[in-house]
Design an enzyme around this catalytic site. Structure first.
Site, PDB file in Angstrom:
ATOM      1  N   VAL A  23       0.845  -1.211   0.000  1.00  0.00           N
ATOM      2  CA  VAL A  23       0.000   0.000   0.000  1.00  0.00           C
ATOM      3  C   VAL A  23       0.875   1.254   0.000  1.00  0.00           C
ATOM      4  O   VAL A  23       0.707   2.152  -0.830  1.00  0.00           O
ATOM      5  CB  VAL A  23      -0.957  -0.011   1.223  1.00  0.00           C
ATOM      6  CG1 VAL A  23      -1.652   1.337   1.385  1.00  0.00           C
ATOM      7  CG2 VAL A  23      -1.987  -1.135   1.074  1.00  0.00           C
ATOM      8  N   ARG A  71     -10.814 -20.017   2.060  1.00  0.00           N
ATOM      9  CA  ARG A  71     -10.473 -21.019   1.039  1.00  0.00           C
ATOM     10  C   ARG A  71     -11.658 -21.128   0.084  1.00  0.00           C
ATOM     11  O   ARG A  71     -12.813 -21.123   0.504  1.00  0.00           O
ATOM     12  CB  ARG A  71     -10.143 -22.349   1.700  1.00  0.00           C
ATOM     13  CG  ARG A  71      -8.807 -22.261   2.447  1.00  0.00           C
ATOM     14  CD  ARG A  71      -8.162 -23.608   2.671  1.00  0.00           C
ATOM     15  NE  ARG A  71      -6.718 -23.480   2.853  1.00  0.00           N
ATOM     16  CZ  ARG A  71      -6.104 -23.387   4.036  1.00  0.00           C
ATOM     17  NH1 ARG A  71      -6.802 -23.384   5.145  1.00  0.00           N
ATOM     18  NH2 ARG A  71      -4.786 -23.293   4.116  1.00  0.00           N
ATOM     19  N   ASP A 102       1.333 -22.099  -2.031  1.00  0.00           N
ATOM     20  CA  ASP A 102       1.304 -22.604  -3.415  1.00  0.00           C
ATOM     21  C   ASP A 102      -0.109 -22.665  -3.998  1.00  0.00           C
ATOM     22  O   ASP A 102      -0.284 -22.489  -5.200  1.00  0.00           O
ATOM     23  CB  ASP A 102       2.062 -23.929  -3.560  1.00  0.00           C
ATOM     24  CG  ASP A 102       1.611 -24.990  -2.594  1.00  0.00           C
ATOM     25  OD1 ASP A 102       0.640 -24.747  -1.849  1.00  0.00           O
ATOM     26  OD2 ASP A 102       2.215 -26.072  -2.587  1.00  0.00           O
ATOM     27  N   GLY A 103      -1.123 -22.892  -3.154  1.00  0.00           N
ATOM     28  CA  GLY A 103      -2.501 -22.843  -3.645  1.00  0.00           C
ATOM     29  C   GLY A 103      -2.835 -21.452  -4.169  1.00  0.00           C
ATOM     30  O   GLY A 103      -3.396 -21.278  -5.260  1.00  0.00           O
ATOM     31  N   THR A 124       3.647 -17.903   4.039  1.00  0.00           N
ATOM     32  CA  THR A 124       3.272 -19.171   4.671  1.00  0.00           C
ATOM     33  C   THR A 124       4.301 -19.517   5.733  1.00  0.00           C
ATOM     34  O   THR A 124       5.499 -19.291   5.529  1.00  0.00           O
ATOM     35  CB  THR A 124       3.165 -20.331   3.647  1.00  0.00           C
ATOM     36  OG1 THR A 124       3.280 -21.572   4.353  1.00  0.00           O
ATOM     37  CG2 THR A 124       4.256 -20.295   2.599  1.00  0.00           C
ATOM     38  N   ASP A 126       5.225 -22.364   6.484  1.00  0.00           N
ATOM     39  CA  ASP A 126       5.842 -23.666   6.202  1.00  0.00           C
ATOM     40  C   ASP A 126       7.183 -23.586   5.474  1.00  0.00           C
ATOM     41  O   ASP A 126       7.885 -24.581   5.376  1.00  0.00           O
ATOM     42  CB  ASP A 126       4.882 -24.530   5.365  1.00  0.00           C
ATOM     43  CG  ASP A 126       3.588 -24.809   6.096  1.00  0.00           C
ATOM     44  OD1 ASP A 126       3.652 -24.996   7.325  1.00  0.00           O
ATOM     45  OD2 ASP A 126       2.519 -24.841   5.461  1.00  0.00           O
ATOM     46  N   ASP A 128       7.633 -23.564   2.409  1.00  0.00           N
ATOM     47  CA  ASP A 128       7.561 -24.639   1.404  1.00  0.00           C
ATOM     48  C   ASP A 128       7.401 -24.123  -0.025  1.00  0.00           C
ATOM     49  O   ASP A 128       6.877 -24.807  -0.884  1.00  0.00           O
ATOM     50  CB  ASP A 128       6.415 -25.607   1.749  1.00  0.00           C
ATOM     51  CG  ASP A 128       5.061 -24.934   1.757  1.00  0.00           C
ATOM     52  OD1 ASP A 128       5.002 -23.687   1.732  1.00  0.00           O
ATOM     53  OD2 ASP A 128       4.047 -25.641   1.801  1.00  0.00           O
ATOM     54  N   GLY A 169       4.500 -27.523   8.963  1.00  0.00           N
ATOM     55  CA  GLY A 169       5.453 -27.499   7.848  1.00  0.00           C
ATOM     56  C   GLY A 169       4.911 -28.177   6.599  1.00  0.00           C
ATOM     57  O   GLY A 169       5.596 -28.226   5.593  1.00  0.00           O
ATOM     58  N   ARG A 170       3.710 -28.751   6.716  1.00  0.00           N
ATOM     59  CA  ARG A 170       3.155 -29.544   5.604  1.00  0.00           C
ATOM     60  C   ARG A 170       4.191 -30.558   5.122  1.00  0.00           C
ATOM     61  O   ARG A 170       4.642 -31.363   5.891  1.00  0.00           O
ATOM     62  CB  ARG A 170       2.671 -28.633   4.481  1.00  0.00           C
ATOM     63  CG  ARG A 170       1.473 -27.807   4.921  1.00  0.00           C
ATOM     64  CD  ARG A 170       0.483 -27.649   3.841  1.00  0.00           C
ATOM     65  NE  ARG A 170       1.050 -26.929   2.711  1.00  0.00           N
ATOM     66  CZ  ARG A 170       0.361 -26.599   1.647  1.00  0.00           C
ATOM     67  NH1 ARG A 170      -0.909 -26.918   1.553  1.00  0.00           N
ATOM     68  NH2 ARG A 170       0.937 -25.946   0.661  1.00  0.00           N
ATOM     69  N   GLY A 184      18.026 -28.197  20.588  1.00  0.00           N
ATOM     70  CA  GLY A 184      18.820 -29.340  21.044  1.00  0.00           C
ATOM     71  C   GLY A 184      18.012 -30.613  21.185  1.00  0.00           C
ATOM     72  O   GLY A 184      18.231 -31.392  22.128  1.00  0.00           O
TER      73      GLY A 184
HETATM   74  P1  ADP Z   1      -2.042 -21.826   0.368  1.00  0.00           P
HETATM   75  O1  ADP Z   1      -2.084 -20.656  -0.550  1.00  0.00           O
HETATM   76  O2  ADP Z   1      -1.616 -21.457   1.756  1.00  0.00           O
HETATM   77  O3  ADP Z   1      -1.277 -22.996  -0.236  1.00  0.00           O
HETATM   78  P2  ADP Z   1      -4.540 -23.240  -0.266  1.00  0.00           P
HETATM   79  O4  ADP Z   1      -3.882 -24.429  -0.847  1.00  0.00           O
HETATM   80  O5  ADP Z   1      -5.715 -23.431   0.613  1.00  0.00           O
HETATM   81  O6  ADP Z   1      -3.532 -22.328   0.599  1.00  0.00           O
HETATM   82  O7  ADP Z   1      -4.967 -22.304  -1.484  1.00  0.00           O
HETATM   83  C1  ADP Z   1      -5.578 -21.045  -1.267  1.00  0.00           C
HETATM   84  C2  ADP Z   1      -6.627 -20.815  -2.313  1.00  0.00           C
HETATM   85  O8  ADP Z   1      -6.013 -20.750  -3.612  1.00  0.00           O
HETATM   86  C3  ADP Z   1      -7.686 -21.891  -2.441  1.00  0.00           C
HETATM   87  O9  ADP Z   1      -8.715 -21.795  -1.477  1.00  0.00           O
HETATM   88  C4  ADP Z   1      -8.220 -21.608  -3.840  1.00  0.00           C
HETATM   89  O10 ADP Z   1      -9.120 -20.518  -3.824  1.00  0.00           O
HETATM   90  C5  ADP Z   1      -6.936 -21.186  -4.595  1.00  0.00           C
HETATM   91  N1  ADP Z   1      -6.445 -22.354  -5.325  1.00  0.00           N
HETATM   92  C6  ADP Z   1      -5.814 -23.442  -4.821  1.00  0.00           C
HETATM   93  N2  ADP Z   1      -5.572 -24.358  -5.770  1.00  0.00           N
HETATM   94  C7  ADP Z   1      -6.074 -23.848  -6.928  1.00  0.00           C
HETATM   95  C8  ADP Z   1      -6.157 -24.319  -8.289  1.00  0.00           C
HETATM   96  N3  ADP Z   1      -5.682 -25.499  -8.645  1.00  0.00           N
HETATM   97  N4  ADP Z   1      -6.721 -23.497  -9.204  1.00  0.00           N
HETATM   98  C9  ADP Z   1      -7.198 -22.288  -8.863  1.00  0.00           C
HETATM   99  N5  ADP Z   1      -7.178 -21.812  -7.602  1.00  0.00           N
HETATM  100  C10 ADP Z   1      -6.627 -22.559  -6.645  1.00  0.00           C
END
Ligand code: ADP
Length: 317
Positions: A23, A71, A102-103, A124, A126, A128, A169-170, A184
């Protein structure tokens, strides 16, 4: 530019610091910023409001995310993402910065493929996201885990117990590996070391017989049922044994200075890249340099187990 920003997926300490940086850096460059509330879910519902400098005052030290997160599994369907595209058009938003794991990156990539300029920021606990050596929130979660393990060590030692502590950590071992070393722990079990139960039980029995007062076992989530493991340790080793799942406490708390600094740097960098019209990328840090990687590539990158730390843990435990 009119820039949208959202947080999505699991929350992480430092997300607010990233929002604040986006921002303030954007406004300083003459842009307008729009906060999208509750991730992609809020995006399709049009929960979008302009953010001023003042709207992001006093959030730097706060955990969680002021924008909320949610989500929305249905975001994988193109017709659902079309609703997002329509909302962005309606609000005349030129680009979207997506903070998450990654989602969240996958959602940002799919939007980019539909013609929306997107940038991913790794948020995140994690650690990861392989395209960045650190993710925002990891440092704070590590601090929280270490604080809890230190406390459990005190009581384990008094009671001559074995403590099994499950950290998050998934599929990434860093939280377990780093906290195990920092505290330790006698044993560190991660997705990369695997669990050799027979060896663990035999070692613990040997330790107990050798008169060691306590044992700390740090284990990553998703490896086994730690309460069941504690029962087996108790039956076999001679130690009284308790399992503690640290769980969501690792997601909260005021971000460490390291997370705040990383968030500020990545937030500014994301805005700078938009000005250079570089989009469809995930920002990150490597050897203390800011880097950007196409999101598609970032999602395919594999985490490499840290050989040096594995060696260290073997010798030092
Ligand atoms: P993170 O981002 O922490 O990995 P999630 O895996 O829950 O968390 O993903 C967050 C959001 O990203 C999901 O609720 C969904 O809205 C979106 N998302 C995840 N996977 C996909 C996908 N294959 N295609 C489109 N959107 C996705």
């Amino acid at each position: 530019m009119r820039i949208g920003v959202l947080t999505s997926g699991g929350d992480a300490p430092g997300m607010n610091a990233a929002i604040r940086a986006v921002v303030r850096c954007a406004i300083a460059s003459g842009d307008q910023v729009f906060g999208v509330y509750d991730g992609y879910k809020g995006l399709i519902e049009g929960k979008i409001e302009e953010l001023s400098r003042k709207d992001v005052s006093e959030i730097l030290n706060k955990g969680g995310t002021i924008l909320g997160t949610a989500r929305l599994p249905e975001f994988k369907f193109e017709q659902v993402r079309m609703l997002a595209v329509k909302q962005l058009e309606k609000h005349d938003i030129d680009a979207l910065i997506c903070i998450g794991g990654d989602g969240t990156y996958t959602g940002a990539l799919r939007l980019h493929e539909m013609g929306i300029k997107t940038i991913g920021i790794p948020g995140t606990i994690d650690n990861d996201i392989a395209s960045s050596s650190r993710t925002i929130g990891f440092s704070t979660a590590l601090n929280t885990a270490c604080d809890a393990i230190d406390k459990l060590r005190d009581t384990s030692s008094s009671h001559q117990r074995c403590s099994i502590i499950e950290v998050m950590g998934r599929h990434c071992e860093d939280l377990a590996l780093f906290s195990g070393i920092c505290c330790g722990a006698e044993y560190v079990i991660t997705p990369d070391t695997g669990l050799d139960k027979e060896k663990l039980l035999a070692d613990l029995k040997k330790n107990r017989l050798a008169g060691r007062r306590h044992a700390i076992v740090v284990i990553s989530e998703n490896i086994c049922d730690v309460h069941q493991l504690a029962k087996e340790v108790e039956e076999y080793s001679g130690y009284e044994c308790r399992a503690t799942v640290l769980g969501y406490v690792q997601r909260g708390g005021s971000p460490t200075p390291e997370d705040r600094l990383l968030a500020a740097r990545l937030g500014k960098y994301a805005v700078d890249l938009l000005h250079e019209d570089i989009t469809g990328v995930a920002v990150g840090i490597h050897h203390n340099k800011l880097i950007n990687t196409p999101i598609e590539e970032a999602l395919q990158m594999k985490y490499e187990p840290n050989k040096e730390l594995h060696e260290l843990v073997k010798k030092i435990s």
